[in-house]
Design an enzyme around this catalytic site. Structure first.
Site, mmCIF file in Angstrom:
data_model
loop_
_atom_site.group_PDB
_atom_site.id
_atom_site.type_symbol
_atom_site.label_atom_id
_atom_site.label_comp_id
_atom_site.label_asym_id
_atom_site.label_seq_id
_atom_site.Cartn_x
_atom_site.Cartn_y
_atom_site.Cartn_z
ATOM 1 N N VAL A 34 0.843 -1.209 0.000
ATOM 2 C CA VAL A 34 0.000 0.000 0.000
ATOM 3 C C VAL A 34 0.873 1.253 0.000
ATOM 4 O O VAL A 34 0.640 2.190 -0.777
ATOM 5 C CB VAL A 34 -0.977 -0.001 1.202
ATOM 6 C CG1 VAL A 34 -1.699 1.333 1.324
ATOM 7 C CG2 VAL A 34 -1.968 -1.148 1.084
ATOM 8 N N HIS A 83 2.445 1.659 -3.402
ATOM 9 C CA HIS A 83 1.414 2.048 -4.373
ATOM 10 C C HIS A 83 1.137 3.549 -4.280
ATOM 11 O O HIS A 83 1.093 4.247 -5.298
ATOM 12 C CB HIS A 83 0.137 1.238 -4.075
ATOM 13 C CG HIS A 83 -1.043 1.592 -4.908
ATOM 14 N ND1 HIS A 83 -1.457 0.819 -5.959
ATOM 15 C CD2 HIS A 83 -1.910 2.635 -4.838
ATOM 16 C CE1 HIS A 83 -2.542 1.371 -6.510
ATOM 17 N NE2 HIS A 83 -2.836 2.470 -5.835
ATOM 18 N N GLU A 84 0.969 4.053 -3.061
ATOM 19 C CA GLU A 84 0.642 5.472 -2.879
ATOM 20 C C GLU A 84 1.844 6.370 -3.176
ATOM 21 O O GLU A 84 1.689 7.448 -3.752
ATOM 22 C CB GLU A 84 0.093 5.730 -1.473
ATOM 23 C CG GLU A 84 -1.178 4.963 -1.139
ATOM 24 C CD GLU A 84 -2.335 5.139 -2.126
ATOM 25 O OE1 GLU A 84 -2.374 6.137 -2.880
ATOM 26 O OE2 GLU A 84 -3.212 4.257 -2.147
ATOM 27 N N ILE A 85 3.057 5.945 -2.817
ATOM 28 C CA ILE A 85 4.242 6.737 -3.159
ATOM 29 C C ILE A 85 4.422 6.761 -4.673
ATOM 30 O O ILE A 85 4.784 7.798 -5.244
ATOM 31 C CB ILE A 85 5.504 6.223 -2.421
ATOM 32 C CG1 ILE A 85 5.392 6.565 -0.921
ATOM 33 C CG2 ILE A 85 6.775 6.833 -3.018
ATOM 34 C CD1 ILE A 85 6.522 6.028 -0.059
#
Length: 168
Positions: A130, A133-135
Site C-alpha cells: 500500500v 502504491h501510494e508513493i
C-alpha cells in the site's frame, strides 16, 4: 470538511509527480483533512492529494475500517528488500478493475508529520504494498504502469467495457 471529487483515469494529473510540501501549517492541515475525508467517503485503503487534484506529497492510509488514519507528508522509500510479494491492487481513480502487482516485500520509508517532524517507518507485506502504491502515485506512476503491456492492455479493455456498461 466534505469529501472532494476524485480525479478519474485517464486524467493526466494522475501521471504528474506531486510537489514536496514545505509549508507546515493550516493550509497543509486543510489538504490532509480533504484527503482524509475523501478516503473515508470512498472507503479506500490509501489516498493521495493528487487523487483529489492537489499536487502535494500527502498520503493517508487506513488498512482496515477499525484502524486510525495514518498520515504521511513527503514520503519516500529509503530501502526496499530484494524479496518480493504479489498483491491485488486497484485504484479509486479507476474503479472496478484490479490486477496482481509484484513489489518488494519489505521497505523502510521516511516522511514528515503535520508539524514537519521527520520520521522513519518500516513496512512489510500488504502494508508495504500500500505504501509503495501510494508513493508511486505521488511520483506520477499510476498503478497500471507496473503491469506488463499485455496485462495493461487487457485491463484497459475491461475498464472500458465497465465504463460503457455503466453509462447505458
Amino acid at each position: 470538511m466534505p469529501a472532494r471529487p476524485l480525479v478519474l483515469f485517464p486524467d493526466s494529473r494522475l501521471s504528474l509527480p506531486a510537489a514536496p510540501t514545505d509549508a507546515f501549517g493550516p493550509d497543509l492541515k486543510a489538504v490532509v483533512d480533504d484527503v482524509s475525508d475523501t478516503l473515508m467517503a470512498a472507503s479506500a485503503i490509501g489516498l493521495t492529494a493528487p487523487h483529489i487534484g492537489i499536487s502535494e506529497r500527502v498520503m493517508v492510509i487506513r488498512l482496515s475500517p477499525d484502524e486510525d488514519l495514518r498520515l504521511y507528508v513527503n514520503p519516500e522509500i529509503l530501502w526496499a528488500s530484494p524479496d518480493t510479494e504479489t498483491h491485488d491492487e486497484g485504484s479509486v481513480s479507476m474503479p472496478g478493475v484490479r490486477e496482481r502487482i509484484t513489489r518488494p516485500a519489505r521497505i523502510r520509508f521516511g516522511f514528515r508529520d503535520l508539524d514537519g517532524s521527520t520520521h522513519q517507518e518500516e513496512a512489510e507485506g500488504f502494508f508495504a504494498a500500500v505504501v509503495q502504491h501510494e508513493i508511486d502515485q505521488l511520483d506520477g506512476v499510476f498503478w497500471i504502469d507496473r503491469l506488463s503491456r499485455l496485462k495493461r492492455d487487457r485491463l484497459l479493455k475491461r475498464f472500458e467495457k465497465l465504463k460503457s456498461a455503466s453509462s447505458l
